[in-house]
Enzyme design. Structure first.
Site, mmCIF file in Angstrom:
data_model
loop_
_atom_site.group_PDB
_atom_site.id
_atom_site.type_symbol
_atom_site.label_atom_id
_atom_site.label_comp_id
_atom_site.label_asym_id
_atom_site.label_seq_id
_atom_site.Cartn_x
_atom_site.Cartn_y
_atom_site.Cartn_z
ATOM 1 C CE LYS A 110 -3.151 0.472 2.162
ATOM 2 N NZ LYS A 110 -2.060 -0.018 3.034
ATOM 3 C CB SER B 146 1.092 2.535 2.265
ATOM 4 O OG SER B 146 0.497 1.353 2.805
ATOM 5 C CB SER C 271 1.162 0.618 5.840
ATOM 6 O OG SER C 271 2.172 1.029 4.987
#
Ligand code: GLN
Length: 494
Positions: free
Chosen positions: A79, A158, A182
């Site tokens: 990420k 997210s 998330s």
């Protein structure tokens, strides 16, 4: 022949160990899959040259008969909230334009030390604020599952790029972060396994901060076993993070014994929502039945403060975010937009650098921390947080784990809920309580809705008892027999 990128992490590990293929061959298939998936907008930065170099190093280590890491030669996606030395790190924000950290986050360093091979940095909601990967400066991520009429769906957020990369078989594992859901919510929307460990299990050092008392790193993978392997490689005490817990990291994979006899599974009645799709309630009931059939004891429990968790989160998280994001001033990092005075430069930079959702959070956070409102909002939210924590503590005296749905809905079309922030925030209704109390939680794909879209079930466990969490999650996974594949992979699913 199936491509090597279709293998699970455990299969890839065992295949490498048996010499069935090399780390370079595995990396090449994953790089090809990453390039073929560009339409999904999974990556902000692809790093095939790093992948090739680390894969070759892994093969050389193996050929020399030297020591191997637990993930030696396994390709992963990271990420773009984890700082990676010398590699562009954006948090999906315009304000971090051109930021190449001179250091590596502890979690990504742990993965490098375990031999993992980074394919690239994945797309996310700006500063990890969102539930649909719609707030990224780099544009939305597409879910590899599509809607009944063929429409493009969000992957959840997210950690949208990381989850969709695993769901699209670009790689067997990826890293995410979970401040309010998330990792678990997108895992549910994309039909993969995602888990948030206990607060303090993974170091936060070098992860771009959103809400420091809630943020935790965790893995995405396609199986519970793969998640256990990857979490072990990510976790561990780190003196550079004062909230990192000085506890041993158990062998999580060994905790998956297949035996849940006598396990006490709490079903919190407050997680039944008005208007929740009937199929989610039905799936939840089925999940309880699956565990019961394997010898677990189902215990109805009550967590009456659950309904305050989401409102309290939306005070605590923006408060911490407004403070953490004060550092982006046009001087220290990334973007600078000049002005006639220093103050004007700050204003111009922050005005141009932050997107609408981030500005909303900064404004809410500044408001709830301001003189006159601090006691009414921030202090109150912290008191609610303590009540939630105490309620979990009492409940965990009677049960070993909790079983709940992961999210109140399946994946929705790109663009939906964008004009209604509260509807968007409700996506995290079932995941936020675990963040508020620092508890570990995992989402396991458990079924499909009427449109053929995946739905997850969540297991929440006691602090630092990820082993029991994995044991229960494995029992769910075996009973659910979730084999559906997204259309992207040629499956029957949505
Ligand atoms: N969706 C939640 C939010 O927008 C949680 C995000 C997260 O866990 N990073 O704050």
């Amino acid at each position: 022949m199936a491509k090597l990128n279709d293998l699970t992490l455990a299969e890839a590990r065992d295949g490498l160990a048996a010499g069935d293929f090399s780390a370079v061959e595995l990396a090449e298939d994953c790089i090809a899959a990453m390039e073929a998936a560009r339409d999904l907008n999974l990556f902000i930065t692809e790093t095939p040259e790093i992948a090739r170099e680390r894969a070759a190093q892994s093969d050389a280590r193996r050929a020399a008969g030297g020591a191997h890491g637990a993930m030696d030669g396994i390709p992963i996606a990271v990420k773009d909230l984890f700082c990676t030395e010398g590699v562009l790190t954006t948090a999906a924000s315009h304000i971090l334009d051109g930021f190449h950290p001179p250091y590596e986050s502890t979690v990504s360093q742990n993965l490098i030390d375990a031999g993992a091979v980074m394919l690239g940095k994945t797309n996310l909601d700006e500063f990890a604020m969102g539930s649909a990967n719609m707030t990224s400066y780099y544009g939305p991520v597409k879910n590899p599952w599509v809607g009944a009429a063929g429409e493009d769906l969000v992957p959840g957020g997210s950690s949208g790029g990381s989850v969709a990369a695993v769901a699209a078989n670009v790689c067997p594992g990826s890293t995410g972060t979970d401040t309010g859901g998330s990792i678990r919510q997108p895992a549910s929307l994309c039909g993969v396994v995602g888990l948030k460990p206990t607060y303090g299990r993974c170091s936060r050092w070098g992860i771009v901060a959103f809400a420091s008392s809630l943020d935790q790193a965790g893995p995405f993978a396609r199986t519970v076993r793969d998640s256990a392997i990857m979490l072990k490689a990510m976790a561990g005490h780190d003196p550079k993070d004062s909230t990192s817990a000085p506890v041993e990291v158990p062998d999580f994979e060994a905790a998956i014994t297949g035996d849940v006899k006598g396990l006490r599974v709490g079903i919190p009645k407050e997680y039944t929502l008005d208007g929740m799709p009937a199929e989610i309630q039905a799936l939840w009931d089925r999940g309880a039945e699956w565990l019961k059939q394997q010898g677990a004891e189902i215990v109805p429990v009550s967590l009456p403060h659950t309904k305050y968790a989401l409102p309290a989160y939306y005070i605590v998280a923006p408060a911490e975010a407004s403070s953490n994001l004060a550092r982006y001033d046009g001087v220290r990092y990334g973007l600078r937009v000049d002005g006639d005075s220093l103050d004007e430069m700050y204003e111009n930079t922050r005005g141009a650098g932050f997107g609408a959702e981030v500005r909303r959070r900064v404004m809410i956070g500044t408001y709830v921390l301001s003189a006159g409102y601090y006691d009414a909002y921030y202090v109150k939210a912290q008191q609610v947080r303590t009540k939630i924590l105490n309620e979990f503590k009492q409940t965990f005296a009677d049960v070993d784990v909790l079983l709940t749905p992961t999210a109140p809905n399946a994946a929705f079309p790109i663009g939906a809920k964008m004009d209604d922030p509260v509807a968007m925030y409700l996506n995290d209704i079932f995941t936020v309580p675990a963040n508020m109390a620092g508890l570990p939680g995992i989402s396991v794909p458990a079924g499909l809705d009427a449109d053929g879209l995946p739905l997850g079930l969540q297991i929440v466990a006691k602090p630092f008892d990820e082993e029991t969490m994995f044991r229960a999650a494995d029992a769910l996974e075996r009973a659910a027999e979730f084999t559906a594949k997204p259309k992207y992979l040629g499956g029957q699913g949505g």
